[in-house]
Enzyme design. Structure first.
Site, mmCIF file in Angstrom:
data_model
loop_
_atom_site.group_PDB
_atom_site.id
_atom_site.type_symbol
_atom_site.label_atom_id
_atom_site.label_comp_id
_atom_site.label_asym_id
_atom_site.label_seq_id
_atom_site.Cartn_x
_atom_site.Cartn_y
_atom_site.Cartn_z
ATOM 1 N N LYS A 85 1.697 -11.429 10.325
ATOM 2 C CA LYS A 85 0.663 -11.444 9.276
ATOM 3 C C LYS A 85 1.289 -11.388 7.894
ATOM 4 C CE LYS A 85 -1.433 -7.469 8.006
ATOM 5 N NZ LYS A 85 -1.453 -7.234 6.563
ATOM 6 N N ASN A 86 2.258 -10.489 7.730
ATOM 7 C CA ASN A 86 2.803 -10.279 6.384
ATOM 8 C C ASN A 86 3.743 -11.394 5.936
ATOM 9 O OD1 ASN A 86 1.285 -8.013 6.122
ATOM 10 N ND2 ASN A 86 2.965 -6.559 6.473
ATOM 11 N N ARG A 129 -4.696 -6.992 0.182
ATOM 12 C CA ARG A 129 -3.570 -6.836 -0.747
ATOM 13 C C ARG A 129 -2.959 -8.179 -1.132
ATOM 14 N NH1 ARG A 129 -2.506 -3.063 -3.733
ATOM 15 N NH2 ARG A 129 -0.317 -3.411 -3.995
ATOM 16 N N CYS A 140 -5.297 -1.430 2.288
ATOM 17 C CA CYS A 140 -5.400 -0.142 2.964
ATOM 18 C C CYS A 140 -5.291 1.014 1.975
ATOM 19 C CB CYS A 140 -4.287 -0.008 3.992
ATOM 20 S SG CYS A 140 -4.581 -0.949 5.481
ATOM 21 N N ARG A 200 -0.754 1.960 -4.894
ATOM 22 C CA ARG A 200 -0.078 0.698 -4.583
ATOM 23 C C ARG A 200 0.051 -0.098 -5.877
ATOM 24 N NH1 ARG A 200 -1.501 -1.250 1.376
ATOM 25 N NH2 ARG A 200 0.527 -2.190 1.103
ATOM 26 N N ILE A 227 1.414 -2.422 -8.970
ATOM 27 C CA ILE A 227 1.913 -3.799 -9.012
ATOM 28 C C ILE A 227 2.751 -4.018 -10.276
ATOM 29 C CG2 ILE A 227 0.180 -4.888 -7.516
ATOM 30 C CD1 ILE A 227 -1.219 -5.811 -10.107
ATOM 31 N N ASP A 228 3.253 -2.898 -10.818
ATOM 32 C CA ASP A 228 4.021 -3.007 -12.063
ATOM 33 C C ASP A 228 5.269 -3.881 -11.916
ATOM 34 O OD1 ASP A 228 4.712 -0.676 -10.412
ATOM 35 O OD2 ASP A 228 6.297 -0.359 -11.869
ATOM 36 N N GLN A 229 5.884 -3.869 -10.738
ATOM 37 C CA GLN A 229 7.110 -4.668 -10.562
ATOM 38 C C GLN A 229 6.792 -6.166 -10.484
ATOM 39 O OE1 GLN A 229 10.217 -3.105 -10.815
ATOM 40 N NE2 GLN A 229 8.753 -1.514 -11.382
ATOM 41 N N ASP A 233 5.135 0.684 8.271
ATOM 42 C CA ASP A 233 4.004 0.166 9.051
ATOM 43 C C ASP A 233 4.048 0.581 10.523
ATOM 44 O OD1 ASP A 233 2.920 -0.998 6.839
ATOM 45 O OD2 ASP A 233 3.243 -3.068 7.454
ATOM 46 N N ILE A 286 7.773 5.742 1.723
ATOM 47 C CA ILE A 286 7.316 4.533 1.012
ATOM 48 C C ILE A 286 5.949 4.761 0.350
ATOM 49 C CG2 ILE A 286 6.901 2.045 1.178
ATOM 50 C CD1 ILE A 286 9.724 2.680 2.080
ATOM 51 N N ARG A 325 -7.968 -6.533 10.884
ATOM 52 C CA ARG A 325 -7.284 -7.176 9.741
ATOM 53 C C ARG A 325 -5.917 -7.703 10.143
ATOM 54 N NH1 ARG A 325 -5.786 -3.419 5.430
ATOM 55 N NH2 ARG A 325 -4.572 -5.273 5.029
HETATM 56 C C1 UD1 Z 1 3.860 -4.776 1.990
HETATM 57 C C2 UD1 Z 1 3.033 -5.052 3.189
HETATM 58 C C3 UD1 Z 1 2.581 -3.773 3.812
HETATM 59 C C4 UD1 Z 1 3.774 -2.874 4.089
HETATM 60 C C5 UD1 Z 1 4.635 -2.717 2.852
HETATM 61 C C6 UD1 Z 1 5.934 -1.968 3.106
HETATM 62 C C7 UD1 Z 1 1.883 -7.173 2.743
HETATM 63 C C8 UD1 Z 1 0.606 -7.812 2.324
HETATM 64 N N1 UD1 Z 1 1.869 -5.818 2.772
HETATM 65 O O1 UD1 Z 1 3.020 -4.089 1.084
HETATM 66 O O2 UD1 Z 1 1.898 -4.061 5.002
HETATM 67 O O3 UD1 Z 1 3.286 -1.599 4.437
HETATM 68 O O4 UD1 Z 1 4.978 -4.000 2.350
HETATM 69 O O5 UD1 Z 1 6.682 -2.636 4.058
HETATM 70 O O6 UD1 Z 1 2.866 -7.821 3.062
HETATM 71 N N2 UD1 Z 1 5.614 -0.370 -5.624
HETATM 72 C C9 UD1 Z 1 5.649 -0.098 -6.965
HETATM 73 N N3 UD1 Z 1 5.434 -1.127 -7.840
HETATM 74 C C10 UD1 Z 1 5.175 -2.387 -7.431
HETATM 75 C C11 UD1 Z 1 5.136 -2.647 -6.055
HETATM 76 C C12 UD1 Z 1 5.366 -1.615 -5.170
HETATM 77 O O7 UD1 Z 1 5.883 1.027 -7.394
HETATM 78 O O8 UD1 Z 1 4.973 -3.272 -8.273
HETATM 79 C C13 UD1 Z 1 5.866 0.718 -4.658
HETATM 80 C C14 UD1 Z 1 4.646 1.001 -3.800
HETATM 81 O O9 UD1 Z 1 3.760 1.906 -4.435
HETATM 82 C C15 UD1 Z 1 5.294 1.559 -2.554
HETATM 83 C C16 UD1 Z 1 6.607 0.780 -2.448
HETATM 84 O O10 UD1 Z 1 6.860 0.280 -3.744
HETATM 85 O O11 UD1 Z 1 5.607 2.922 -2.749
HETATM 86 C C17 UD1 Z 1 6.609 -0.352 -1.442
HETATM 87 O O12 UD1 Z 1 5.578 -1.255 -1.754
HETATM 88 P P1 UD1 Z 1 5.644 -2.775 -1.329
HETATM 89 O O13 UD1 Z 1 6.838 -3.082 -0.514
HETATM 90 O O14 UD1 Z 1 5.376 -3.608 -2.541
HETATM 91 O O15 UD1 Z 1 4.417 -2.875 -0.409
HETATM 92 P P2 UD1 Z 1 3.351 -3.978 -0.432
HETATM 93 O O16 UD1 Z 1 3.950 -5.296 -0.827
HETATM 94 O O17 UD1 Z 1 2.145 -3.460 -1.144
#
Ligand code: UD1
Length: 430
Positions: free
Chosen positions: A22-23, A93, A117, A122, A124-126, A305, A327, A397
């Site tokens: 899925k991811n 997401r 979820c 979660r 998205i700053d990065q 996960d 995480i 999902r």
């Molecule tokens: C993706 C997966 C999710 C999985 C996760 C970790 C999808 C759609 N989702 O989620 O199923 O649980 O990877 O393997 O593929 N973070 C920041 N800033 C950012 C982005 C992330 O601080 O801009 C932090 C998050 O809060 C979290 C960590 O980084 O603590 C990991 O997040 P990330 O790997 O981005 O997870 P997702 O992409 O949301």
């Protein structure tokens, strides 16, 4: 509202075919709009998240045809808008991958901010930092993320946290930026590699996916492709742990054993036998499980996960286990439900301290999110007596035919409807 009615206690035995990841499917579907040519994608899991994303893409004029249940053909030549404000899209997401894809191809995107979820903050700053580094303007307003650029220019980007989503999103946009982009501290998950392989199959120039440093040389145009998505590491891991939880013997087929190494290692520590051969892995659990400790980490560490599913197994393992979630900060919400089934687990901050019990007992429980939902199903399958698992829409999902696959392994699980069967169940069980 549908639920699972589970009669626990059967050891699960047999073989199960694992579907596409899925991811990986989500960013690959989004990436397919980056060319005007036709793209064929195989092994797309038929789950709610992929279907919601495809519906949203269809709503902006992208032609999506299902050739069969798992093979789709996509043509985005006649896309009508780069604004996606579909009501459903905020439920997943991965809607944010449309931002990277549209920004790369059309230099403009407006997408409803993602939901997903409820497992903690979660951010998205990065993602935003990466888009800005490529020269895009990004604003968040009215629940939308809006981004635009005259042109995108390659850049050197250091990710402050290892993020799957941000790594892929920046990779999407940078594939069509002018010049070279370097992403440092990149995520290394199999789905990052799969998304990069797909983009390369469309003519992108991405090197280093699967390592900390990804190098992208932007191209002006991407072309059509015929691509097959990798097997789902998390679906496979969930069935491997189903063998452990139910003292069963399950062979997961159509997997990449390398992607499952962290799960395999932990199963062996708990006393299961794990045998790999070719594209299958067999897990046999014939003795009492032993405790172990787990810390979730970015790949190749133990996946977040899989944290709820392994916690369910450790709850049935002799001795005291410690699970540390590094995480997401709010990923132990399901523990209250497990405790209601007889588990002896205490959560302190991001750590669960688990004193193994001999068995769980069936109860009415609710899935709080996708992976925790699957984990509670495993608990119910191992438990004495009947359970009702509510909110199975979360599980749907990300798991295709979860109940059907479990039934083929000998599980006593069926989908019921609250208004009818649930009432009868309550009457029966008091
Ligand atoms: C993706 C997966 C999710 C999985 C996760 C970790 C999808 C759609 N989702 O989620 O199923 O649980 O990877 O393997 O593929 N973070 C920041 N800033 C950012 C982005 C992330 O601080 O801009 C932090 C998050 O809060 C979290 C960590 O980084 O603590 C990991 O997040 P990330 O790997 O981005 O997870 P997702 O992409 O949301």
């Amino acid at each position: 509202m549908e639920q699972y009615l589970i009669h626990g206690g059967n050891s699960l035995v047999g073989e199960v075919e694992i579907g596409g990841a899925k991811n990986a499917a989500l960013p690959i579907l989004a990436a397919s709009i980056m060319t005007d040519e036709t793209v064929h994608i195989d092994n797309v899991p038929d789950v709610r998240d992929t279907n919601v994303l495809m519906d949203a893409m269809g709503n902006v004029g992208i032609i999506i045809k299902k050739e069969n249940r798992h093979r789709v053909t996509i043509n985005a030549a006649n896309i009508s808008s780069t604004v996606v404000c579909d009501d459903n899209i905020k439920k997943i997401r991965a809607s944010y991958y449309l931002i990277g894809a549209m920004l790369g191809k059309y230099k403009h995107a407006e997408v409803t901010l993602p939901g997903g979820c409820d497992i903690g903050c979660r951010a998205i700053d990065q993602h935003i930092k990466g888009f800005r580094a490529l020269g895009a303007e990004v604003v968040l307003e009215h629940g939308m993320i809006k981004t635009r650029a005259d042109h995108l220019t390659g850049s050197h980007i250091y990710m402050d946290v290892v993020s799957v989503g941000a790594t892929i999103n920046v990779m999407l946009a940078a594939s069509m930026a002018e010049g070279k982009t370097i992403i440092e501290n990149a995520a290394k998950e199999p789905h990052v590699v799969d998304a990069a392989n797909f983009l390369n199959s469309m003519g992108a120039n991405i090197k280093g996916a699967g390592t900390d440093v990804i190098r992208i040389r932007g191209v002006q145009k991407l072309h059509g492709s015929d691509y097959t998505i990798v097997p789902d590491q998390i679906e496979a891991g969930t069935f491997m742990l189903a063998a452990a939880a139910t003292k069963g013997d399950i062979t997961v087929r159509n997997v990449i054993p390398k992607h499952l190494e962290s799960i395999t290692a932990k199963l062996i520590e708990t006393g299961c036998e794990v045998m790999e051969s070719g594209d299958q892995v067999r897990v046999v659990c014939s003795r009492n499980l032993r405790h172990t400790h787990i810390k979730t980490l970015p790949y190749p560490g133990f996946p977040t996960d899989m944290q709820p599913q392994i916690t369910v197994v450790l709850g049935l393992s002799e001795g005291t286990s410690i699970v540390t979630e590094s995480i997401f900060e709010n990923r132990f919400k399901y523990v209250d439900e497990l405790v209601r089934m007889g588990a002896n687990i205490k959560v302190e901050g991001n750590t669960a301290i688990i004193d193994g019990v001999k068995k769980y007992t069936g109860a009415g429980i609710a899935a709080p999110d996708l992976r925790a939902g699957a984990a509670l199903v495993l608990a119910a399958l191992s438990a004495e007596g009947e359970s009702i698992v509510d909110n199975i829409r979360y599980i749907q999902r990300g798991y295709e035919d979860f109940d059907i696959k479990l039934r083929s392994l000998g599980a006593d699980i069926k989908v019921v409807d609250r208004d009818n069967d649930y009432r009868d169940f309550k009457l029966m069980t008091g």
